[in-house]
Scaffold this motif. Structure first.
Motif, PDB file in Angstrom:
ATOM      1  N   ASP A   1      21.170  40.029  66.748  1.00  0.00           N
ATOM      2  CA  ASP A   1      22.291  39.453  67.502  1.00  0.00           C
ATOM      3  C   ASP A   1      21.810  38.860  68.824  1.00  0.00           C
ATOM      4  OD1 ASP A   1      25.236  39.102  67.939  1.00  0.00           O
ATOM      5  OD2 ASP A   1      24.831  40.474  69.612  1.00  0.00           O
ATOM      6  N   ALA A   2      20.806  39.526  69.415  1.00  0.00           N
ATOM      7  CA  ALA A   2      20.246  39.007  70.669  1.00  0.00           C
ATOM      8  C   ALA A   2      19.373  37.784  70.406  1.00  0.00           C
ATOM      9  CB  ALA A   2      19.442  40.092  71.374  1.00  0.00           C
ATOM     10  N   ASP A   3      18.448  37.931  69.458  1.00  0.00           N
ATOM     11  CA  ASP A   3      17.581  36.816  69.064  1.00  0.00           C
ATOM     12  C   ASP A   3      16.869  37.248  67.782  1.00  0.00           C
ATOM     13  OD1 ASP A   3      15.151  35.068  68.827  1.00  0.00           O
ATOM     14  OD2 ASP A   3      15.997  34.241  70.684  1.00  0.00           O
ATOM     15  N   VAL A   4      16.982  36.442  66.753  1.00  0.00           N
ATOM     16  CA  VAL A   4      16.445  36.832  65.454  1.00  0.00           C
ATOM     17  C   VAL A   4      14.939  37.069  65.493  1.00  0.00           C
ATOM     18  CG1 VAL A   4      16.011  34.494  64.618  1.00  0.00           C
ATOM     19  CG2 VAL A   4      16.597  36.295  62.981  1.00  0.00           C
ATOM     20  N   ARG A   5      14.252  36.418  66.442  1.00  0.00           N
ATOM     21  CA  ARG A   5      12.795  36.596  66.539  1.00  0.00           C
ATOM     22  C   ARG A   5      12.405  38.014  66.939  1.00  0.00           C
ATOM     23  NH1 ARG A   5      11.839  31.427  70.346  1.00  0.00           N
ATOM     24  NH2 ARG A   5      13.949  32.105  70.975  1.00  0.00           N
TER      25      ARG A   5
ATOM     26  N   ILE B   1       6.150  49.293  71.276  1.00  0.00           N
ATOM     27  CA  ILE B   1       6.703  49.201  72.639  1.00  0.00           C
ATOM     28  C   ILE B   1       6.207  47.948  73.342  1.00  0.00           C
ATOM     29  CG2 ILE B   1       6.721  50.283  74.924  1.00  0.00           C
ATOM     30  CD1 ILE B   1       6.566  53.008  73.484  1.00  0.00           C
ATOM     31  N   VAL B   2       4.891  47.698  73.286  1.00  0.00           N
ATOM     32  CA  VAL B   2       4.304  46.536  73.964  1.00  0.00           C
ATOM     33  C   VAL B   2       4.838  45.229  73.379  1.00  0.00           C
ATOM     34  CG1 VAL B   2       2.158  45.276  74.385  1.00  0.00           C
ATOM     35  CG2 VAL B   2       2.240  47.764  74.682  1.00  0.00           C
ATOM     36  N   SER B   3       4.866  45.159  72.048  1.00  0.00           N
ATOM     37  CA  SER B   3       5.283  43.898  71.418  1.00  0.00           C
ATOM     38  C   SER B   3       6.764  43.624  71.629  1.00  0.00           C
ATOM     39  CB  SER B   3       4.962  43.930  69.917  1.00  0.00           C
ATOM     40  OG  SER B   3       5.652  45.004  69.284  1.00  0.00           O
ATOM     41  N   MET B   4       7.618  44.660  71.553  1.00  0.00           N
ATOM     42  CA  MET B   4       9.057  44.453  71.707  1.00  0.00           C
ATOM     43  C   MET B   4       9.411  44.066  73.144  1.00  0.00           C
ATOM     44  SD  MET B   4      10.566  44.653  68.818  1.00  0.00           S
ATOM     45  CE  MET B   4      12.185  44.511  69.536  1.00  0.00           C
ATOM     46  N   ILE B   5       8.915  44.826  74.111  1.00  0.00           N
ATOM     47  CA  ILE B   5       9.240  44.518  75.513  1.00  0.00           C
ATOM     48  C   ILE B   5       8.587  43.207  75.946  1.00  0.00           C
ATOM     49  CG2 ILE B   5       8.994  45.307  77.897  1.00  0.00           C
ATOM     50  CD1 ILE B   5       9.269  48.171  76.896  1.00  0.00           C
ATOM     51  N   GLY B   6       7.344  42.962  75.510  1.00  0.00           N
ATOM     52  CA  GLY B   6       6.662  41.707  75.853  1.00  0.00           C
ATOM     53  C   GLY B   6       7.396  40.509  75.292  1.00  0.00           C
ATOM     54  N   LEU B   7       7.824  40.590  74.022  1.00  0.00           N
ATOM     55  CA  LEU B   7       8.527  39.472  73.401  1.00  0.00           C
ATOM     56  C   LEU B   7       9.898  39.248  74.052  1.00  0.00           C
ATOM     57  CD1 LEU B   7       8.720  37.288  71.240  1.00  0.00           C
ATOM     58  CD2 LEU B   7       9.556  39.047  69.641  1.00  0.00           C
ATOM     59  N   SER B   8      10.604  40.336  74.351  1.00  0.00           N
ATOM     60  CA  SER B   8      11.935  40.187  74.975  1.00  0.00           C
ATOM     61  C   SER B   8      11.818  39.575  76.374  1.00  0.00           C
ATOM     62  CB  SER B   8      12.647  41.544  75.029  1.00  0.00           C
ATOM     63  OG  SER B   8      11.919  42.468  75.829  1.00  0.00           O
ATOM     64  N   LEU B   9      10.770  39.957  77.127  1.00  0.00           N
ATOM     65  CA  LEU B   9      10.567  39.365  78.450  1.00  0.00           C
ATOM     66  C   LEU B   9      10.245  37.875  78.334  1.00  0.00           C
ATOM     67  CD1 LEU B   9       8.543  42.181  80.279  1.00  0.00           C
ATOM     68  CD2 LEU B   9      10.895  41.439  80.762  1.00  0.00           C
TER      69      LEU B   9
ATOM     70  N   SER C   1      12.498  34.909  79.862  1.00  0.00           N
ATOM     71  CA  SER C   1      11.967  33.892  80.792  1.00  0.00           C
ATOM     72  C   SER C   1      12.315  32.487  80.321  1.00  0.00           C
ATOM     73  CB  SER C   1      10.441  34.044  80.921  1.00  0.00           C
ATOM     74  OG  SER C   1       9.808  33.723  79.697  1.00  0.00           O
ATOM     75  N   GLN C   2      12.569  32.350  79.008  1.00  0.00           N
ATOM     76  CA  GLN C   2      12.956  31.056  78.463  1.00  0.00           C
ATOM     77  C   GLN C   2      14.477  30.895  78.404  1.00  0.00           C
ATOM     78  OE1 GLN C   2      11.113  30.836  74.613  1.00  0.00           O
ATOM     79  NE2 GLN C   2       9.033  31.176  75.426  1.00  0.00           N
ATOM     80  N   GLY C   3      15.207  31.953  78.845  1.00  0.00           N
ATOM     81  CA  GLY C   3      16.664  31.901  78.838  1.00  0.00           C
ATOM     82  C   GLY C   3      17.268  32.151  77.481  1.00  0.00           C
ATOM     83  N   ALA C   4      16.446  32.690  76.525  1.00  0.00           N
ATOM     84  CA  ALA C   4      16.940  32.911  75.164  1.00  0.00           C
ATOM     85  C   ALA C   4      17.729  34.212  75.035  1.00  0.00           C
ATOM     86  CB  ALA C   4      15.774  32.906  74.179  1.00  0.00           C
ATOM     87  N   VAL C   5      17.416  35.224  75.884  1.00  0.00           N
ATOM     88  CA  VAL C   5      18.136  36.499  75.832  1.00  0.00           C
ATOM     89  C   VAL C   5      18.569  36.878  77.229  1.00  0.00           C
ATOM     90  CG1 VAL C   5      16.854  37.313  73.794  1.00  0.00           C
ATOM     91  CG2 VAL C   5      16.013  37.871  76.082  1.00  0.00           C
TER      92      VAL C   5
ATOM     93  N   ALA D   1      20.432  42.360  76.976  1.00  0.00           N
ATOM     94  CA  ALA D   1      19.678  42.454  75.730  1.00  0.00           C
ATOM     95  C   ALA D   1      18.343  43.166  75.966  1.00  0.00           C
ATOM     96  CB  ALA D   1      19.455  41.068  75.143  1.00  0.00           C
ATOM     97  N   ILE D   2      17.681  42.845  77.104  1.00  0.00           N
ATOM     98  CA  ILE D   2      16.412  43.518  77.426  1.00  0.00           C
ATOM     99  C   ILE D   2      16.632  45.021  77.601  1.00  0.00           C
ATOM    100  CG2 ILE D   2      14.608  43.734  79.166  1.00  0.00           C
ATOM    101  CD1 ILE D   2      14.736  40.750  79.578  1.00  0.00           C
TER     102      ILE D   2
END
Length: 651
Positions: free
Chosen positions: A190-194, A291-299, A303-307, A311-312
């Motif tokens: 719901d936040a971002d399919v990626r 943990i690293v991949s989820m938080i890194g990807l969400s950040l 930063s791109q305004g996608a979430v 959501a973070i």
């Protein structure tokens, strides 16, 4: 005091009484397939487990909704016009969140605990133990002769909690997979399919790790459980036979006997712990990567305004929760398979079929005359088909025992071949013969501890194979050489012969057996005196003669129409034997009697002596007649130095 406590906790009492812990049991054999074995017990309490599933599902939904609330709350805070109006604008959301946290969550958690601990944990576990014990107690004599008592008891005790825990753990793990992970997929998408890509990747490796390690842990758990049961059996065997250990000064030998079993158990545990460490290391590494991949990807997406920031917050909180839960699930699944191994190992003992069974149409027998007929009977312990099965550790089992069990676990090789004998009602017959001639075997098959290979045994004209075992043995009194008493009070041991009798009658029987005087002087470690004193395991606190006199008192109280004396006075000195000889003669009055004694003087006065050798009758007659024949009986008599000899026997 106990009644007051019960009145003060009606809620607990209601839940604690939903399952009857002592229902069923007896002759019903549990299935010998693992899943059928599980279902056999679970179906008896299926409403409780169904309710636990429903409550667990609701509780998991409540937990997942809290993370959605947190993400929504952060977004509302970011979008608020001003901090001053935030509470007024969003009070209904905060109230709803408070109700979920303060009301719904505790309700479902408490309900889950009440079901698990008050309904299932104690009652369900006790019911499994009760039914397993009741079925095992009705096993044939050979079942217990071919195994360690401590090993059997260990399996009965371990199987019940292992079965219960594996079922409840499976339900708990189910909702992690079914609710938490699916909720995470929905909320992340719901936040971002990626955001679901790292989660799916982690799940693949997580399942692969469990797929690799858990079955291996289960196999090791089975071997560890088997080694633990063997260790328990060896230790209990040493404790049970402590007098023999002390007499032969074999304390160090017993140390070595136990140490080898402890070493085997330790080796199995070390292998199991190595796998456990490797599994935890793999899962912790995977969790760190998640943990690293989820938080890194969400950040990066933020930063791109996608979430959004909400959501973070949601992703970070739910990821940490998944990581924590994954460790719990790892141990739960490992524990589940370990318990599966314990249940499987226990099942093989608990579901062992009964070897001696009552026929479906068997009826009770009320012995009146006491006529006994052995009609062309053949029986040989060694001719029974040896049981042979593969053990979990790779060992084979022959003749009902494992390869490393002591040789005395096998039956003796006594043979009864085409044996025929009629004992008239009220007749007193003495069985004479060398050791291993088959005398005790005749008693064992008369009591139907074993089934015959051919022929039949009749009592009052009825085939004992067609009557119930309990009614048969209720009509026969037996005093053996190796008297075993229960670790209970003296009074309870005497009343075992006739539980419905009064204590006055029990004391009268003890007087007849010349046991009353020493019983009154008894005192155990807890200060219990006289008939209330406990006698220790197998009666070890008493001398052999004292145990024998209590056993005679027990049979005197039973007053069965058929009496068997198997070396009944062997543990008594001549003075005591002479003192109770009159009581034994009173006991034998009007009864059919079979007496076995190596000391021939104790049975010389019987109506008839039957000399057995190699499972056959070689001589029979009175004492005087057999002496005149000059056969085996005469030779046995000549070798003996004598003992108590009544006047009639001497004449």
């Amino acid at each position: 005091m106990n009644d007051k406590k019960k009145r003060k906790s009606p809620m607990f009492r209601w839940f604690e009484t939903r399952i009857d812990p002592f229902a069923g049991g007896g002759d019903v054999r549990p299935p010998d397939g693992l899943w059928a074995f599980y279902w056999y017990f679970v179906r008896q309490a299926w409403p409780a487990f169904a309710l636990l599933i429903v409550v667990g599902f609701c509780g998991a939904l409540v937990e997942a909704s809290l993370f959605a609330f947190v993400g929504n709350l952060v977004d509302r805070m970011r979008e608020a016009a001003s901090p001053e109006t935030f509470l007024a604008d969003n009070w209904y959301v905060l109230v709803l969140m408070a109700l979920v946290a303060v009301l719904l969550r505790p309700v479902f958690t408490t309900l889950s605990d009440l079901i698990k601990y008050q309904i299932i944990a104690g009652n369900f576990t006790t019911r499994i133990r009760w039914q397993s014990h009741a079925y095992t107690l009705r096993q044939s004599l050979s079942f217990f002769q071919n195994d360690f008592a401590g090993r059997v008891a260990s399996k009965v005790m371990q199987t019940a909690p292992a079965l219960r825990e594996s079922v409840t753990e499976a339900i708990d793990a189910l909702w992690f997979v079914g609710v938490y992970w699916m909720a995470a997929i929905v909320l992340f998408a719901d936040a971002d399919v990626r955001l679901i890509a790292p989660l799916i990747g982690w799940l693949v490796f997580y399942v692969a790790a469990l797929w690799y390690f858990v079955p291996r842990l289960k196999d090791m758990a089975v071997q560890t459980s088997e080694a633990r049961s063997m260790l328990t059996g060896r230790i209990v065997d040493s404790y049970t036979n402590i007098l023999t250990v002390k007499l032969f000064a074999h304390t160090e030998r017993e140390d070595g006997y136990a140490q080898s079993a402890m070493q085997e158990h330790l080796d199995k545990m070390r292998l199991q712990f190595r796998l456990t460490t490797l599994m935890e290391m793999s899962i912790v590494t995977l969790n760190g990567a998640l943990i690293v991949s989820m938080i890194g990807l969400s950040l990066a997406l933020w930063s791109q305004g996608a979430v959004t920031l909400g959501a973070i917050a949601l992703i970070s909180g739910l990821t940490i929760r998944i990581v924590n839960m994954s460790t719990w699930v790892m141990w739960t699944v490992a524990g589940l398979f370990e318990n599966l191994g314990t249940v499987h190992e226990g099942m093989e003992t608990i579901s062992e079929p009964h070897q001696v069974l009552d026929k479906p149409d068997a009826s009770p027998i009320a012995i009146e005359k006491g006529e006994i007929v052995f009609d062309n009977v053949t029986f040989h312990y060694g001719q029974e088909k040896p049981r042979r099965r593969k053990l979990r550790a790779g060992r084979e089992e022959e003749d009902g025992r494992e390869a490393d069990e002591p040789s005395w676990a096998l039956h003796p090789g006594s043979v009864i071949e085409n044996f025929s004998l009629r004992i008239a009602p009220g007749e007193k017959v003495g069985l004479v013969g060398r050791s291993g001639a088959g005398k005790s075997t005749l008693i064992n098959i008369l009591l139907r501890f074993y089934d015959l290979e051919s022929g039949r045994i009749l009592i009052d004209g009825r085939d004992i194979a067609a009557v119930t075992q309990d009614s048969l043995r209720a009509g026969i009194g037996l005093v053996t050489q190796d008297t075993s008493l229960l670790h209970r009070s003296v009074m309870e041991n005497i009343l075992y012969g006739k539980p419905e009798a009064s204590e006055t009658a029990a004391i009268a029987a003890a007087r007849q057996a010349h046991a009353h005087e020493f019983i009154e002087r008894l005192e155990d470690l807890r200060g219990r005196r006289g008939y209330a004193a406990h006698v220790g395991e197998r009666g070890v606190k008493l001398s052999g003669g004292q145990r024998q006199r209590i056993a005679i008192a027990r049979v005197l109280l039973k007053n069965a129409p058929i009496l068997i004396l198997d070396e009944a006075t062997s543990a008594l000195d001549s003075e005591v034997e002479a003192a109770i000889q009159e009581s034994l003669e009173t006991l034998m009055t009007g009864k059919t009697v079979i007496a076995i004694a190596h000391r021939l003087s104790t049975i010389a006065a019987m109506d008839r002596l039957v000399v057995v050798d190699g499972g056959r009758i070689v001589e029979q007659g009175s004492h005087a007649e057999l002496l005149r024949k000059g056969g085996l009986y005469a030779r046995l008599w000549a070798r003996q130095s004598g003992g108590f000899l009544s006047k009639d026997a001497a004449e």
